[in-house]
Write an enzyme that holds these catalytic residues in place. Structure first.
Site, PDB file in Angstrom:
ATOM      1  N   ASN A 151       6.354   5.990  -1.574  1.00 49.78           N
ATOM      2  CA  ASN A 151       7.898   5.129  -2.179  1.00 49.78           C
ATOM      3  C   ASN A 151       8.134   4.785  -1.131  1.00 49.78           C
ATOM      4  OD1 ASN A 151       6.536   6.084  -4.909  1.00 49.78           O
ATOM      5  ND2 ASN A 151       7.049   8.494  -4.333  1.00 49.78           N
ATOM      6  N   ARG A 152       7.880   4.694  -0.336  1.00 50.92           N
ATOM      7  CA  ARG A 152       8.937   3.696   0.927  1.00 50.92           C
ATOM      8  C   ARG A 152       9.934   4.678   1.080  1.00 50.92           C
ATOM      9  NH1 ARG A 152       4.917   0.995   0.629  1.00 50.92           N
ATOM     10  NH2 ARG A 152       4.883  -1.204   0.397  1.00 50.92           N
ATOM     11  N   LEU A 153       9.698   5.798   1.284  1.00 46.56           N
ATOM     12  CA  LEU A 153      10.861   7.117   1.974  1.00 46.56           C
ATOM     13  C   LEU A 153      10.029   7.687   3.316  1.00 46.56           C
ATOM     14  CD1 LEU A 153      11.849   8.611  -1.126  1.00 46.56           C
ATOM     15  CD2 LEU A 153      13.037   6.861  -0.434  1.00 46.56           C
TER      16      LEU A 153
ATOM     17  N   LYS B 101       0.778  -1.642   0.116  1.00 54.53           N
ATOM     18  CA  LYS B 101      -0.205  -0.107   0.064  1.00 54.53           C
ATOM     19  C   LYS B 101       0.738   1.325   0.005  1.00 54.53           C
ATOM     20  CE  LYS B 101      -2.017   1.973   3.695  1.00 54.53           C
ATOM     21  NZ  LYS B 101      -2.326   1.668   4.848  1.00 54.53           N
TER      22      LYS B 101
END
Length: 214
Positions: free
Chosen positions: A191-193, A9
């Site tokens: 964006n997993r940042l 997600k």
């Protein structure tokens, strides 16, 4: 083999920036805790994972309920003779973690667990419903038992024995306060940042604040 690679997600509900960080992490924990409470979507906001190093050398995690927190630390209650209690007695360095999925937040706390004063444990025990008090006395937590019926029968016997009497806290049951040495706040981002902010306690009892890469 089950393929879970499509379980993903995007996290985009909030952000954690240096511009709004308090000097003390307990202030930020307090803010996040009650923001999650107000936002909803979490049945027990005070549910946390407690991780210890067992007597067998393996780490073990389990969910318990946070009952108090302050600048001094985080308090939970348990059976001191349980597997958890014995692990803490041997190695008091433990980890607490909260995951509040509704707001895409996680808090990880490293610290030392110390038994609270007996009067604090007494006061909390006295505030519990009678059923919970009796359960704490009946259960030799973590020990092997022959059946569920064995446990139910012990409870029935104790209910008869203590009917109409004051239920006192057993000496092997009480609280621990986890004195934090490090607290990390994780806020999900796209964006997993993700945002990761770490507070580390210094020798002068101030807190060093650093941003970590996601």
């Amino acid at each position: 083999m089950e393929d879970l690679s499509d379980y993903r997600k995007s996290y985009d509900k909030s952000e954690l920036l240096e511009t709004n960080l308090p000097e003390d992490p307990i202030n930020l924990f307090n803010r996040w805790f009650f923001e999650v409470t107000d936002f909803g979507g979490v049945d027990e906001v005070n549910a946390m994972t407690v991780s210890t190093i067992g007597l067998d050398g393996f780490p073990k995690s389990r969910v318990v309920l946070l009952k108090h927190f302050s600048y001094e630390g985080f308090i939970f209650y348990t059976n001191y003779n349980s597997e958890k209690g014995k692990a803490i007695e041997a190695n008091p360095n433990i980890c607490l973690s909260f995951f509040w999925h509704s707001m895409e937040r996680q808090v990880i706390i490293k610290g030392k667990a110390v038994k609270v004063a007996e009067n604090i444990s007494d006061n909390y025990f006295d505030s519990r419903p009678d059923g919970s008090k009796l359960g704490a006395i009946v259960s030799n937590q973590s020990e092997v038992i022959p059946s569920r019926e064995y446990l139910d029968n012990k409870l029935k016997d104790l209910e008869k024995e203590l009917s109409g009497k004051e239920i006192l806290r057993p000496k092997n049951w009480g609280g621990y306060i986890v004195e934090p040495q490090e607290i990390e706040f994780w806020q999900g981002r796209p964006n997993r940042l993700h945002d990761r902010i770490r507070y580390q306690l210094q020798k002068d009892y101030s807190w060093k604040i650093e941003r970590l890469s996601s």
